[in-house]
Design a protein around this motif. Structure first.
Motif, PDB file in Angstrom:
ATOM      1  N   VAL A 110      25.661  48.249  26.619  1.00 55.75           N
ATOM      2  CA  VAL A 110      26.593  49.305  27.018  1.00 55.75           C
ATOM      3  C   VAL A 110      25.938  50.215  28.045  1.00 55.75           C
ATOM      4  N   THR A 129      25.648  48.570  31.419  1.00 56.16           N
ATOM      5  CA  THR A 129      26.953  48.503  32.085  1.00 56.16           C
ATOM      6  C   THR A 129      27.291  49.844  32.734  1.00 56.16           C
ATOM      7  N   PHE A 130      27.087  50.916  31.972  1.00 59.65           N
ATOM      8  CA  PHE A 130      27.351  52.254  32.528  1.00 59.65           C
ATOM      9  C   PHE A 130      26.492  52.510  33.760  1.00 59.65           C
ATOM     10  N   PHE A 144      25.195  50.406  35.842  1.00 65.38           N
ATOM     11  CA  PHE A 144      25.655  49.623  36.976  1.00 65.38           C
ATOM     12  C   PHE A 144      26.933  50.229  37.564  1.00 65.38           C
ATOM     13  N   CYS A 145      27.844  50.656  36.675  1.00 66.78           N
ATOM     14  CA  CYS A 145      29.134  51.161  37.145  1.00 66.78           C
ATOM     15  C   CYS A 145      29.017  52.523  37.831  1.00 66.78           C
ATOM     16  N   MET A 146      27.869  53.187  37.659  1.00 63.49           N
ATOM     17  CA  MET A 146      27.670  54.449  38.378  1.00 63.49           C
ATOM     18  C   MET A 146      27.705  54.221  39.886  1.00 63.49           C
ATOM     19  N   MET A 147      27.435  52.984  40.296  1.00 62.60           N
ATOM     20  CA  MET A 147      27.399  52.687  41.727  1.00 62.60           C
ATOM     21  C   MET A 147      28.781  52.357  42.284  1.00 62.60           C
ATOM     22  N   ILE A 148      29.804  52.303  41.419  1.00 63.57           N
ATOM     23  CA  ILE A 148      31.117  51.859  41.884  1.00 63.57           C
ATOM     24  C   ILE A 148      32.049  53.061  42.059  1.00 63.57           C
ATOM     25  N   PRO A 149      32.394  53.409  43.292  1.00 65.08           N
ATOM     26  CA  PRO A 149      33.321  54.519  43.473  1.00 65.08           C
ATOM     27  C   PRO A 149      34.726  54.121  42.996  1.00 65.08           C
ATOM     28  N   ILE A 174      37.450  51.501  44.410  1.00 64.57           N
ATOM     29  CA  ILE A 174      37.320  50.052  44.280  1.00 64.57           C
ATOM     30  C   ILE A 174      38.365  49.488  43.303  1.00 64.57           C
ATOM     31  N   ALA A 204      37.533  58.330  32.095  1.00 63.10           N
ATOM     32  CA  ALA A 204      36.827  57.050  32.185  1.00 63.10           C
ATOM     33  C   ALA A 204      35.940  57.002  33.428  1.00 63.10           C
ATOM     34  N   LEU A 210      32.627  58.788  32.854  1.00 59.91           N
ATOM     35  CA  LEU A 210      31.848  58.439  31.661  1.00 59.91           C
ATOM     36  C   LEU A 210      30.432  57.936  31.980  1.00 59.91           C
ATOM     37  N   PRO A 211      30.249  57.011  32.941  1.00 58.21           N
ATOM     38  CA  PRO A 211      28.900  56.483  33.166  1.00 58.21           C
ATOM     39  C   PRO A 211      27.875  57.592  33.386  1.00 58.21           C
TER      40      PRO A 211
END
Lengths: 294, 274
Positions: free
Chosen positions: B104, B107-108, B110-115, B118, B145, B148-149
């Motif tokens: 978990v 995943t968080f 990694f997702c910090m890099m996704i604006p 997307i 959501a 959250l990361p």
């Protein structure tokens, strides 16, 4: 019953991450995965999506408007991210020392960063608009109006203006993070370097900058991500114009979605994702190998 | 810098920077407080006329009151969820490093890099199928959501940095680990909570790129949407438009000036942990 509820209570902590996992799964991870699926279809947002393999991605590289938007996005980031970091650092070095009005100066420099970039963009529109803009009027009254004409009317200068407005707005944000970094450096480090006879710039190069590494990392990464996904400031100032000369990829994604090219727009989003991921991962690798050297 | 020339140059530069940052705000107020007939050639142009009619008209013609309420509800709701959910998750990740929790966390990270842009389009289709378009609750969940990361990351690294002895004392006193968290740990998390509230709250408050997809009806519009709507309708009447912009940014400026200390501290805490 009592023992059951007690057992639930004793084990409840094992499930404490679940609400976050569910919320994030439904509203972030699921759409992300579904986007990958949709990018392989010709969906127009209304009728049933049809699988077309990688055709959207092939189309992308033949789509002049899309390629032009890649260029705009990358140019914007190449201007914006380095300038934000350089000026953010310079501002922080200047405002780190003690002087009267220090906190007032910091507050003012930081103020633009808390405002919606859309509203900030409108304010700059009042200033920069040709003919009626505030800057134009001021220059006109000084009889030098040719200096301020049509900044937003040609693609190249418009992109430069967008970069400057973005840097102007977020330099305070970058500065605050550098200030936090500067304050976490123990004073003894500077004193030791002074005793060794190092001047200001030698200290900056060999003491301050290496110890700022964590702050530099955060700023570089957030500025790369932020500037490659730019949206609001362009919508407010040029709406991507003149023509498509300042349109960014994130604006293109929205317009393709509204233009009933939903499948295609998700493919563009995935390409944008890689355009962001590539420099960030490369930079983080570089930063890591340098950390090992130190 | 001991020499007076250097000190003077430095002061001059600092004055210039602050002027650069504040001037556009002054121009905005100048336009917002001038009557439409004011010309630059007029004497004392750079002093506003204090023509408050613009503000009254802008308030009447825009739905700024509703928009401010919507922004407060959406930001407040999202922040309440984020603080509860992210602190719990951060605690679980920091204290019970099972394989699931490590996954978990990664995943968080990694997702910090996704604006958010997307996944906005597929999210839009999801929102449509669950009836979330033009509702505040769906926007609250999406906003929560999105941040959250970062929030989980901040909470977990903070919780790792302090000892578990206090919690263990509570366990001896008969608490479960779950209630020990709420009674002992959570109150100690105030510095992170304020950092999370400030950093992510700002982003949610100013969100436009996603809100423009999900909140189309006037009754649910947030401030940036209302300002952009007003711009499209009354964009030619600059004095009104400037007044509307000033009204739109007033809440953020007010909160910032009142809680300034926490802003800088919160950002700093976030930066050091990041």
């Amino acid at each position: 019953m009592v023992t059951l509820s007690r057992r639930i209570g004793a084990n409840l902590h094992k499930f404490m991450a679940l609400p976050a996992v569910i919320l994030f799964g439904v509203f972030f991870v699921y759409p992300l995965l579904r986007g990958i699926g949709l990018s392989l279809t010709d969906w127009n947002g209304i009728s049933a999506p049809r699988f077309i393999g990688l055709r959207n991605f092939v189309d992308f590289f033949r789509d002049d408007r899309a390629l032009n938007d890649v260029k705009n996005t990358v140019l914007f980031a190449l201007g914006s991210a380095p300038l934000l970091n350089i000026f953010g650092l310079l501002y922080a070095l200047l405002l780190d020392r003690n002087f009267r009005g220090k906190s007032l100066a910091r507050t003012i420099v930081y103020l633009p960063a808390i405002i919606s970039p859309l509203i900030m963009g409108y304010i700059w529109y009042f200033i920069l608009q040709p003919e009626r803009g505030f800057l134009h009027k001021v220059l006109e009254s000084l009889n030098v109006s040719f200096l301020g004409d049509n900044w937003l009317a040609s693609g190249n200068t418009a992109l430069a203006v967008l970069v400057l407005v973005n840097v102007w707005q977020y330099v305070g944000m970058t500065m605050v993070i550098y200030l936090a970094g500067l304050q976490s450096i123990p004073v003894e480090m500077f004193e030791a370097s002074k005793i060794d006879g190092a001047g200001y710039f030698v200290t900056l190069r060999y003491v301050t900058l290496p110890l700022l590494a964590p702050a530099i990392k955060i700023n570089v990464v957030t500025n790369i991500i932020g500037s490659l996904s730019v949206f609001e400031v362009i919508m407010a100032l040029t709406e991507g114009g003149p023509g498509y000369s300042t349109e960014s990829l994130s604006i293109y994604i929205m317009r393709m979605c509204y233009g009933n090219f939903t499948g295609y727009s998700t493919a563009v989003a995935i390409i944008l994702f890689f355009i962001i991921l590539l420099p960030v991962v490369t930079y983080l690798r570089l930063a890591k190998s340098r950390e090992v050297e130190i | 810098m001991k020499n007076p020339a250097g000190t003077f140059a430095r002061s001059l530069i600092i004055v210039l920077i602050t002027l650069t940052s504040i001037t556009p705000f002054y121009v905005l107020l100048l336009i917002a407080l001038n009557s439409p007939s004011r010309r630059l050639a007029d004497r004392l142009f750079f002093l506003p006329e204090f023509y408050f009619r613009n503000f009254a008209d802008a308030w009447r013609l825009s739905s700024m009151g509703t928009a401010i309420m919507n922004s407060i509800i959406i930001t407040g709701g999202a922040l309440a969820i984020v603080v509860l959910v992210a602190s719990c998750a951060g605690y679980a990740i920091a204290r019970f490093p099972t394989r699931f929790h490590r996954m978990v966390f990664n995943t968080f990270l990694f997702c910090m890099m996704i604006p958010p842009i997307i996944n906005t389009v597929p999210l839009y289709t999801l929102m449509r199928s669950i009836g979330g378009i033009n509702t505040r609750w769906a926007m609250i969940l999406v906003s929560a959501a999105n941040v959250l990361p970062f929030s989980v990351f901040l909470y977990s690294s903070f919780i790792r940095s302090f000892s578990r002895e206090i919690e263990e004392a509570a366990l001896v006193d008969g608490c479960t680990r779950f209630s020990a968290f709420w009674m002992v740990t959570f109150p100690l998390l105030k510095p992170v909570t304020s950092a999370v509230v400030i950093i992510t709250g700002l982003g949610i408050w100013n969100n436009y790129a996603q809100a423009v997809f999900f909140l189309q009806r006037e009754s649910v519009r947030t401030i940036p949407l209302a300002v952009s709507m007003f711009f499209q309708q009354y964009g030619a009447r600059w004095n009104l438009m400037a007044a509307a912009s000033a009204i739109g940014m007033a809440p953020a400026v007010l909160v910032f000036l009142l809680f300034q200390k926490y802003f800088i501290k919160g950002l700093a805490a976030g930066a050091v942990k990041g």
